[in-house]
Write an enzyme that holds these catalytic residues in place. Structure first.
Site, PDB file in Angstrom:
ATOM      1  N   GLU A 196     -10.333  13.461  14.898  1.00 45.03           N
ATOM      2  CA  GLU A 196      -9.762  13.792  13.593  1.00 45.03           C
ATOM      3  C   GLU A 196     -10.531  14.981  13.034  1.00 45.03           C
ATOM      4  O   GLU A 196     -11.344  15.599  13.728  1.00 45.03           O
ATOM      5  CB  GLU A 196      -9.823  12.594  12.630  1.00 45.03           C
ATOM      6  N   ASP A 216      -6.270   4.671   9.921  1.00 47.67           N
ATOM      7  CA  ASP A 216      -7.672   4.790   9.513  1.00 47.67           C
ATOM      8  C   ASP A 216      -8.161   3.545   8.775  1.00 47.67           C
ATOM      9  O   ASP A 216      -9.357   3.294   8.683  1.00 47.67           O
ATOM     10  CB  ASP A 216      -7.851   5.984   8.569  1.00 47.67           C
ATOM     11  N   HIS A 269       0.807  -1.221   0.000  1.00 42.90           N
ATOM     12  CA  HIS A 269       0.000   0.000   0.000  1.00 42.90           C
ATOM     13  C   HIS A 269       0.835   1.263   0.000  1.00 42.90           C
ATOM     14  O   HIS A 269       0.371   2.342   0.341  1.00 42.90           O
ATOM     15  CB  HIS A 269      -1.013  -0.040   1.146  1.00 42.90           C
TER      16      HIS A 269
HETATM   17  C1  LIG Z   1      -6.314   3.353   2.101  1.00 45.06           C
HETATM   18  C2  LIG Z   1      -5.107   3.658   2.947  1.00 45.06           C
HETATM   19  C3  LIG Z   1      -5.252   4.283   4.162  1.00 45.06           C
HETATM   20  C4  LIG Z   1      -4.154   4.571   4.949  1.00 45.06           C
HETATM   21  N1  LIG Z   1      -4.342   5.171   6.157  1.00 45.06           N
HETATM   22  C5  LIG Z   1      -3.299   5.430   6.949  1.00 45.06           C
HETATM   23  C6  LIG Z   1      -3.475   6.012   8.215  1.00 45.06           C
HETATM   24  O1  LIG Z   1      -4.585   6.330   8.619  1.00 45.06           O
HETATM   25  N2  LIG Z   1      -2.385   6.236   8.991  1.00 45.06           N
HETATM   26  C7  LIG Z   1      -1.132   5.871   8.589  1.00 45.06           C
HETATM   27  O2  LIG Z   1      -0.198   6.053   9.352  1.00 45.06           O
HETATM   28  N3  LIG Z   1      -0.925   5.331   7.376  1.00 45.06           N
HETATM   29  C8  LIG Z   1      -1.983   5.114   6.555  1.00 45.06           C
HETATM   30  N4  LIG Z   1      -1.773   4.557   5.324  1.00 45.06           N
HETATM   31  C9  LIG Z   1      -0.402   4.402   4.845  1.00 45.06           C
HETATM   32  C10 LIG Z   1       0.255   3.111   5.266  1.00 45.06           C
HETATM   33  O3  LIG Z   1       0.771   3.255   6.569  1.00 45.06           O
HETATM   34  C11 LIG Z   1       1.380   2.822   4.287  1.00 45.06           C
HETATM   35  O4  LIG Z   1       0.797   2.471   3.073  1.00 45.06           O
HETATM   36  C12 LIG Z   1       2.351   1.783   4.748  1.00 45.06           C
HETATM   37  O5  LIG Z   1       3.294   1.646   3.723  1.00 45.06           O
HETATM   38  C13 LIG Z   1       1.751   0.432   5.132  1.00 45.06           C
HETATM   39  O6  LIG Z   1       1.361  -0.309   4.023  1.00 45.06           O
HETATM   40  P1  LIG Z   1       1.833  -1.827   3.792  1.00 45.06           P
HETATM   41  O7  LIG Z   1       1.703  -2.595   5.036  1.00 45.06           O
HETATM   42  O8  LIG Z   1       1.137  -2.292   2.581  1.00 45.06           O
HETATM   43  O9  LIG Z   1       3.401  -1.649   3.546  1.00 45.06           O
HETATM   44  P2  LIG Z   1       4.199  -1.640   2.163  1.00 45.06           P
HETATM   45  O10 LIG Z   1       3.699  -0.553   1.323  1.00 45.06           O
HETATM   46  O11 LIG Z   1       4.221  -2.995   1.576  1.00 45.06           O
HETATM   47  O12 LIG Z   1       5.657  -1.264   2.708  1.00 45.06           O
HETATM   48  C14 LIG Z   1       5.975   0.031   3.154  1.00 45.06           C
HETATM   49  C15 LIG Z   1       7.492   0.160   3.373  1.00 45.06           C
HETATM   50  O13 LIG Z   1       7.873  -0.604   4.494  1.00 45.06           O
HETATM   51  C16 LIG Z   1       8.734  -1.646   4.127  1.00 45.06           C
HETATM   52  N5  LIG Z   1       8.269  -2.842   4.829  1.00 45.06           N
HETATM   53  C17 LIG Z   1       7.121  -3.534   4.639  1.00 45.06           C
HETATM   54  N6  LIG Z   1       7.038  -4.550   5.509  1.00 45.06           N
HETATM   55  C18 LIG Z   1       8.148  -4.489   6.280  1.00 45.06           C
HETATM   56  C19 LIG Z   1       8.650  -5.257   7.355  1.00 45.06           C
HETATM   57  N7  LIG Z   1       7.980  -6.314   7.816  1.00 45.06           N
HETATM   58  N8  LIG Z   1       9.834  -4.914   7.899  1.00 45.06           N
HETATM   59  C20 LIG Z   1      10.525  -3.849   7.443  1.00 45.06           C
HETATM   60  N9  LIG Z   1      10.101  -3.086   6.419  1.00 45.06           N
HETATM   61  C21 LIG Z   1       8.931  -3.405   5.850  1.00 45.06           C
HETATM   62  C22 LIG Z   1       8.616  -1.789   2.626  1.00 45.06           C
HETATM   63  O14 LIG Z   1       9.815  -2.273   2.042  1.00 45.06           O
HETATM   64  C23 LIG Z   1       8.328  -0.368   2.219  1.00 45.06           C
HETATM   65  O15 LIG Z   1       9.515   0.374   2.134  1.00 45.06           O
HETATM   66  C24 LIG Z   1      -2.862   4.264   4.502  1.00 45.06           C
HETATM   67  C25 LIG Z   1      -2.700   3.651   3.260  1.00 45.06           C
HETATM   68  C26 LIG Z   1      -3.799   3.347   2.488  1.00 45.06           C
HETATM   69  C27 LIG Z   1      -3.585   2.702   1.166  1.00 45.06           C
END
Ligand SMILES: Cc1cc2nc3c(=O)[nH]c(=O)nc-3n(C[C@H](O)[C@H](O)[C@H](O)COP(=O)(O)OP(=O)(O)OC[C@H]3O[C@@H](n4cnc5c(N)ncnc54)[C@H](O)[C@@H]3O)c2cc1C
Ligand SMILES: *[C@@H]1O[C@H](CO)[C@@H](O)[C@H](O)[C@H]1NC(C)=O
Ligand SMILES: *[C@@H]1O[C@H](CO)[C@@H](O)[C@H](O)[C@H]1NC(C)=O
Ligand SMILES: *[C@@H]1O[C@H](CO)[C@@H](O)[C@H](O)[C@H]1NC(C)=O
Ligand SMILES: *[C@@H]1O[C@H](CO)[C@@H](O)[C@H](O)[C@H]1NC(C)=O
Ligand SMILES: *[C@@H]1O[C@H](CO)[C@@H](O)[C@H](O)[C@H]1NC(C)=O
Length: 524
Positions: free
Chosen positions: A273, A162, A100
């Site tokens: 919020e 969120d 994401h």
């Molecule tokens: C609809 C939506 C709503 C959101 N709302 C919020 C919110 O309210 N508050 C907020 O804070 N964020 C929010 N986010 C953002 C979210 O925190 C980021 O997208 C974050 O990257 C988490 O997504 P992911 O778990 O898919 O991680 P990814 O996008 O897969 O990874 C994010 C980063 O972390 C690294 N990573 C992933 N897993 C690990 C691991 N296990 N160890 C070390 N590094 C790792 C990846 O290499 C990359 O660099 C939202 C995103 C979306 C799409």
């Protein structure tokens, strides 16, 4: 390849392609073939295109392979293998949570993407009750699964995002913020312990007591210091129900003063919020399905009329036996606020329904094909002292409508953040999250709405720079080393030192584009 790659990325990719032909490697000690690894899970070299996608839908960098880890040792073995190849190899490793990210942060051009969700699932989640309850969960676990498992024990984590279809490792690598953070701090302030695979392939436990520097480095560390394979997360007794309230303001000063008052009070709401609504009519009709106006007759006459409006959103948690008491408390709190009286909207839902609220929108958007579209999001932290200057310039001038998606705006308290972590926030006691969450559905031939949104983001960033707002990006993206240094400010030295200590070859999370793995052996 995509036309949305910046000049720099194109250069990087071209370099990698050329690099594979011309790279000069002097006697590699270890065979570079990944397929010699003995794994519980598997490495896939075939269908890797999914690992080149993310929620932002703008960057697509194909990896060489995807690792579906069957155990933590699989991840350690893979990273160790790449580490031992040394600087002669261009291989990198990116953990992918739920993908994401917005700008390729979980991608690895020509490298190995670790599908972290394969690590979860297998019943590794353990909830511990007692005085100080916590859950041990896999780094690849989705927060929605963590919540559901904890609720079965009457418990729940304290601090949220969120949206819950994000992974533990992904949000802890950023911060994890929502309307509970003013009180509990971000998610990274609610972790007792991590298990991490470092950039050398070692598996280490870390906490405030053990390997403390690695622990703090990894929290908010943008995946730069290790792959989080397990996290121990603080829990609290879970409430059953939530009173969910929205009110409107037309005056920005009253809106933010009320927000600041609420987050400073001892007895206050559980979630606070806010969002900004620019030039939208018929707005209140939208809410009527799930929210009941206090006074339906007056509310039906309320017309947003193209004005800029500010919506304050709050919740109060409760259990059925305290309902009367809670109503009294909520009324007392509301009586202190200066919202437009006819715009009080309330609803009661279960705790799960409230926390998982964005998923409802996801399902709707998916059914209309409006989920997997470009998301040129921009998330900023603005110091409290400059929030009015920011609002005056941005709302109504740079942005003349909010039809592309929600704009969130709410205050946070700096003292709830631990300055030993890698997270970067403004240097002021209170600061605001301002999030422009645009969706820009567009076809290959017409990208104009995406281009417009990107241009607007650019103008917002330029304004902040020129006016010296002291803004920091959340989910940061910077194109140059200079900009990254400016982002980290005084903590850059620490960040770079930690990189040298835990991932000296710059193998991990290359998609953040902070450090670049040297593709040839350094000359000595
Ligand atoms: C609809 C939506 C709503 C959101 N709302 C919020 C919110 O309210 N508050 C907020 O804070 N964020 C929010 N986010 C953002 C979210 O925190 C980021 O997208 C974050 O990257 C988490 O997504 P992911 O778990 O898919 O991680 P990814 O996008 O897969 O990874 C994010 C980063 O972390 C690294 N990573 C992933 N897993 C690990 C691991 N296990 N160890 C070390 N590094 C790792 C990846 O290499 C990359 O660099 C939202 C995103 C979306 C799409
Ligand atoms: C690899 O592992 C994943 C996740 O466990 C699994 O879905 C997939 O079928 C496996 N592929 C092969 C070829 O074994
Ligand atoms: C890490 O901690 C967990 C639980 O606290 C323990 O079971 C495990 O053995 C530890 N691992 C290491 C490498 O110390
Ligand atoms: C921020 O949190 C600290 C610690 O709990 C508290 O003392 C302070 O009053 C809070 N500040 C505001 C503005 O809420
Ligand atoms: C509001 O939007 C309409 C079209 O949707 C536009 O004509 C009008 O100028 C906008 N008003 C403001 C104040 O931006
Ligand atoms: C963190 O904050 C504490 C207390 O305000 C301060 O003493 C310390 O120097 C800060 N540390 C860093 C690394 O900024």
């Amino acid at each position: 390849m995509h036309c949305f790659l910046t000049q720099r990325n194109v250069a990087l990719v071209v370099f990698l392609v050329l690099g594979s032909v011309t790279m000069h490697v002097s006697d590699p000690v270890v065979p570079s073939s990944l397929d010699t690894l003995r794994l519980r899970g598997n490495l896939s070299f075939g269908d890797v295109s999914l690992a080149a996608r993310d929620f932002g839908n703008r960057y697509q960098l194909l990896p060489a392979a995807v690792l579906h880890p069957g155990s933590v040792s699989d991840i350690a073995a893979t990273v160790r293998h790449v580490y031992r190849l040394g600087q002669g190899s261009r291989l990198t490793v990116a953990a992918r949570g739920h993908g994401h990210s917005l700008q390729g942060q979980a991608q690895a051009a020509g490298g190995v993407v670790v599908h972290m969700e394969s690590l979860g699932g297998g019943g590794r989640m353990i909830v511990h009750g007692g005085e100080r309850p916590y859950v041990d969960a896999s780094g690849g676990e989705l927060w929605i699964n963590v919540l559901q498992e904890c609720l079965r024990h009457g418990l729940a984590p304290k601090s949220w995002t969120d949206y819950l279809h994000l992974t533990i490792g992904g949000t802890l690598s950023n911060a994890g913020i929502s309307g509970q953070a003013f009180r509990h701090g971000p998610q990274i302030s609610n972790v007792h312990q991590l298990e991490i695979v470092t950039g050398k392939g070692e598996v280490l436990n870390c906490s405030n007591e053990e390997n403390a520097d690695l622990f703090h480095a990894a929290l908010g560390g943008l995946g730069q210091f290790g792959i989080i394979t397990r996290a121990r997360i603080a829990l609290e007794p879970a409430p059953k129900m939530v009173k969910w309230i929205r009110v409107l303001y037309s005056d920005f000063t009253s809106f933010t003063e009320d927000q600041e008052m609420l987050i400073s009070m001892k007895e206050t709401f559980d979630y606070i919020e806010g969002f900004v609504i620019i030039n939208r009519t018929g707005l209140l009709n939208n809410w009527r399905s799930s929210f009941n106006p206090q006074d339906p007759a007056q509310a039906s006459q309320f017309d947003s009329d193209g004005r800029i409006l500010f919506c304050l959103e709050m919740t109060k948690n409760f259990n059925q036996d305290e309902a009367d008491d809670i109503n009294t408390q909520v009324e007392a709190l509301l009586s202190k606020l200066r919202y437009i009286p006819s715009t009080l909207f309330q609803s009661e839902v279960s705790y799960l329904e409230f926390l998982d609220r964005v998923h409802v929108s996801e399902v709707k958007l998916r059914s209309k094909g409006l989920w997997e579209v470009p998301h040129p999001w921009l998330n900023l932290f603005i110091p409290r002292s400059r929030i009015k200057d920011f609002a005056k310039e941005v709302f109504g001038k740079i942005l003349t409508d909010s039809s592309n998606g929600p704009i969130l705006l709410y205050p946070l308290n700096r003292s709830k953040w631990d300055n030993r972590t890698s997270a970067v926030i403004p240097d002021e006691e209170m600061f605001y999250l301002v999030a422009f969450l645009s969706s820009t559905p567009s076809t290959a031939s017409d990208r104009s709405s995406l281009d417009r949104a990107l241009k607007q983001n650019e103008r917002v960033l330029e304004f902040c720079k020129k006016a010296g707002i002291g803004m920091k990006q959340y989910l940061p993206y910077h194109a140059t080393r200079e900009d990254w240094k400016a982002h980290f400010g005084e903590s850059w030295e620490r960040f770079a030192r930690r990189k040298e200590a835990y991932d000296p070859l710059a193998i991990l999370a290359p998609g953040q584009r902070i450090f670049h793995k040297a593709a040839v052996r350094a000359s000595s």
